[in-house]
Motif scaffolding. Structure first.
Motif, mmCIF file in Angstrom:
data_model
loop_
_atom_site.group_PDB
_atom_site.id
_atom_site.type_symbol
_atom_site.label_atom_id
_atom_site.label_comp_id
_atom_site.label_asym_id
_atom_site.label_seq_id
_atom_site.Cartn_x
_atom_site.Cartn_y
_atom_site.Cartn_z
ATOM 1 N N VAL A 76 0.844 -1.205 0.000
ATOM 2 C CA VAL A 76 0.000 0.000 0.000
ATOM 3 C C VAL A 76 0.876 1.251 0.000
ATOM 4 C CG1 VAL A 76 -1.626 1.336 1.408
ATOM 5 C CG2 VAL A 76 -2.049 -1.092 0.942
ATOM 6 N N ARG A 77 1.910 1.257 0.818
ATOM 7 C CA ARG A 77 2.819 2.407 0.849
ATOM 8 C C ARG A 77 3.554 2.555 -0.483
ATOM 9 N NH1 ARG A 77 5.469 3.311 6.572
ATOM 10 N NH2 ARG A 77 7.361 3.037 5.353
ATOM 11 N N HIS A 78 3.955 1.431 -1.079
ATOM 12 C CA HIS A 78 4.621 1.462 -2.385
ATOM 13 C C HIS A 78 3.687 2.052 -3.445
ATOM 14 C CE1 HIS A 78 6.915 0.275 -5.889
ATOM 15 N NE2 HIS A 78 5.879 -0.434 -6.319
ATOM 16 N N LEU A 79 2.421 1.634 -3.432
ATOM 17 C CA LEU A 79 1.497 2.146 -4.438
ATOM 18 C C LEU A 79 1.123 3.595 -4.179
ATOM 19 C CD1 LEU A 79 -0.131 -1.213 -5.070
ATOM 20 C CD2 LEU A 79 0.859 0.247 -6.833
ATOM 21 N N ALA A 80 1.170 4.047 -2.948
ATOM 22 C CA ALA A 80 1.013 5.482 -2.679
ATOM 23 C C ALA A 80 2.167 6.247 -3.331
ATOM 24 C CB ALA A 80 0.973 5.753 -1.176
ATOM 25 N N GLU A 81 3.379 5.722 -3.170
ATOM 26 C CA GLU A 81 4.553 6.345 -3.810
ATOM 27 C C GLU A 81 4.422 6.310 -5.334
ATOM 28 O OE1 GLU A 81 6.972 8.060 -2.540
ATOM 29 O OE2 GLU A 81 7.606 7.210 -0.623
ATOM 30 N N THR A 82 3.920 5.210 -5.862
ATOM 31 C CA THR A 82 3.797 5.049 -7.316
ATOM 32 C C THR A 82 2.755 5.995 -7.881
ATOM 33 O OG1 THR A 82 4.485 2.742 -7.080
ATOM 34 C CG2 THR A 82 3.433 3.352 -9.143
ATOM 35 N N GLU A 83 1.597 6.100 -7.219
ATOM 36 C CA GLU A 83 0.572 7.071 -7.637
ATOM 37 C C GLU A 83 1.175 8.483 -7.639
ATOM 38 O OE1 GLU A 83 -2.774 6.646 -8.403
ATOM 39 O OE2 GLU A 83 -3.269 4.664 -7.624
ATOM 40 N N ARG A 84 1.874 8.805 -6.573
ATOM 41 C CA ARG A 84 2.487 10.129 -6.416
ATOM 42 C C ARG A 84 3.481 10.402 -7.536
ATOM 43 N NH1 ARG A 84 2.752 13.334 -1.840
ATOM 44 N NH2 ARG A 84 4.579 14.649 -1.553
ATOM 45 N N SER A 85 4.306 9.423 -7.817
ATOM 46 C CA SER A 85 5.336 9.587 -8.830
ATOM 47 C C SER A 85 4.736 9.820 -10.217
ATOM 48 C CB SER A 85 6.253 8.362 -8.856
ATOM 49 O OG SER A 85 7.218 8.502 -9.868
ATOM 50 N N TRP A 86 3.834 8.953 -10.649
ATOM 51 C CA TRP A 86 3.324 9.045 -12.016
ATOM 52 C C TRP A 86 2.367 10.197 -12.238
ATOM 53 C CZ3 TRP A 86 5.830 7.334 -15.838
ATOM 54 C CH2 TRP A 86 6.655 6.217 -15.698
ATOM 55 N N TYR A 87 1.460 10.413 -11.304
ATOM 56 C CA TYR A 87 0.436 11.429 -11.550
ATOM 57 C C TYR A 87 0.847 12.818 -11.090
ATOM 58 C CZ TYR A 87 -2.572 7.645 -12.955
ATOM 59 O OH TYR A 87 -3.093 6.567 -13.632
ATOM 60 N N ARG A 88 1.560 12.915 -9.995
ATOM 61 C CA ARG A 88 1.949 14.238 -9.520
ATOM 62 C C ARG A 88 3.264 14.689 -10.145
ATOM 63 N NH1 ARG A 88 0.497 14.601 -3.175
ATOM 64 N NH2 ARG A 88 1.137 16.731 -3.551
ATOM 65 N N ARG A 89 4.293 13.843 -10.054
ATOM 66 C CA ARG A 89 5.613 14.252 -10.553
ATOM 67 C C ARG A 89 5.684 14.236 -12.073
ATOM 68 N NH1 ARG A 89 8.043 10.238 -6.685
ATOM 69 N NH2 ARG A 89 7.890 11.308 -4.687
ATOM 70 N N VAL A 90 5.263 13.125 -12.680
ATOM 71 C CA VAL A 90 5.420 12.996 -14.134
ATOM 72 C C VAL A 90 4.280 13.691 -14.872
ATOM 73 C CG1 VAL A 90 5.635 11.391 -16.076
ATOM 74 C CG2 VAL A 90 6.779 10.875 -13.910
ATOM 75 N N LEU A 91 3.047 13.295 -14.623
ATOM 76 C CA LEU A 91 1.938 13.863 -15.393
ATOM 77 C C LEU A 91 1.823 15.366 -15.178
ATOM 78 C CD1 LEU A 91 -0.420 13.203 -17.320
ATOM 79 C CD2 LEU A 91 -1.872 13.017 -15.280
ATOM 80 N N ALA A 92 1.758 15.804 -13.942
ATOM 81 C CA ALA A 92 1.508 17.219 -13.646
ATOM 82 C C ALA A 92 2.775 18.044 -13.448
ATOM 83 C CB ALA A 92 0.627 17.330 -12.404
ATOM 84 N N ASP A 93 3.929 17.403 -13.398
ATOM 85 C CA ASP A 93 5.208 18.076 -13.148
ATOM 86 C C ASP A 93 5.175 18.847 -11.829
ATOM 87 O OD1 ASP A 93 7.879 18.604 -13.724
ATOM 88 O OD2 ASP A 93 7.424 20.422 -14.859
ATOM 89 N N GLU A 94 4.581 18.225 -10.832
ATOM 90 C CA GLU A 94 4.477 18.811 -9.502
ATOM 91 C C GLU A 94 5.724 18.431 -8.695
ATOM 92 O OE1 GLU A 94 1.547 17.812 -5.868
ATOM 93 O OE2 GLU A 94 0.534 18.338 -7.732
ATOM 94 N N ASP A 95 6.186 19.343 -7.884
ATOM 95 C CA ASP A 95 7.333 19.071 -7.021
ATOM 96 C C ASP A 95 6.833 18.362 -5.764
ATOM 97 O OD1 ASP A 95 9.825 19.020 -5.845
ATOM 98 O OD2 ASP A 95 9.767 21.118 -5.234
ATOM 99 N N ALA A 96 6.717 17.036 -5.873
ATOM 100 C CA ALA A 96 6.189 16.228 -4.767
ATOM 101 C C ALA A 96 7.286 15.263 -4.325
ATOM 102 C CB ALA A 96 4.951 15.466 -5.219
#
Length: 170
Positions: free
Chosen positions: A57-77
């Motif tokens: 669950v923690r890994h998938l929280a990191e994965t969601e964060r990485s792909w949608y916030r960092r990559v898709l939206a270019d958010e500094d997360a």
């Protein structure tokens, strides 16, 4: 709480189909964690692996964060659980780690992912870049990758849950 998993309609359009299967797999992981104690959720049940349900669950929280916030939206997360010193930190649990925190964090990242994805067309390229390849994937690619990521880890979750209490499911 009982998780209600719904498959997308067989005649859904492409976006509804992709987002429907992604939701189905998110719900499947939540279902695999239902009814277990924090100690069980922290237990690495398949030796010699240190993989646990809470770690997934923690890994998938990191994965969601990485792909949608960092990559898709270019958010500094920044990272949630890992660091340069502990690149697999999401899997390194202590007695202080709780399901309540892990689940809430995961759900917050899923909500952020949904919010960011809603602002993109399927064929629209991400604003940020993949950290290893430098590519700018489309939302379609990200959704497809996330379905694959969840499906693979839901297989792990099946085995872990069965080792913890004998429960099996589809």
């Amino acid at each position: 709480m009982t998780t209600n998993r719904l498959e997308p309609a067989p005649d859904a359009d492409e976006r509804a189909m992709l987002e429907g299967w992604l939701e189905y797999h998110r719900q499947t992981l939540a279902w695999k964690c239902e009814g277990l104690t924090d100690a069980q959720l922290r237990t690495a049940a398949v030796a010699p692996s240190g993989l646990s349900l809470m770690g997934l669950v923690r890994h998938l929280a990191e994965t969601e964060r990485s792909w949608y916030r960092r990559v898709l939206a270019d958010e500094d997360a920044g990272p949630l659980y890992y660091s340069d010193e502990d690149p697999d930190g999401e899997f390194h649990l202590t007695e202080a780690d709780t399901w309540h925190e892990a689940h809430a964090t995961w759900q917050a990242e899923i909500e952020a992912a949904r919010r960011h994805a809603a602002g993109f067309h399927l064929d629209e390229l991400s604003r940020g870049k993949h950290r290893r390849t430098g590519a700018r994937p489309s939302l379609r690619w990200i959704h497809t990758h996330m379905i694959e990521e969840y499906a693979r880890h839901n297989g792990h979750a099946d085995l872990i849950h069965e080792c913890l209490d004998g429960t099996t499911g589809d």
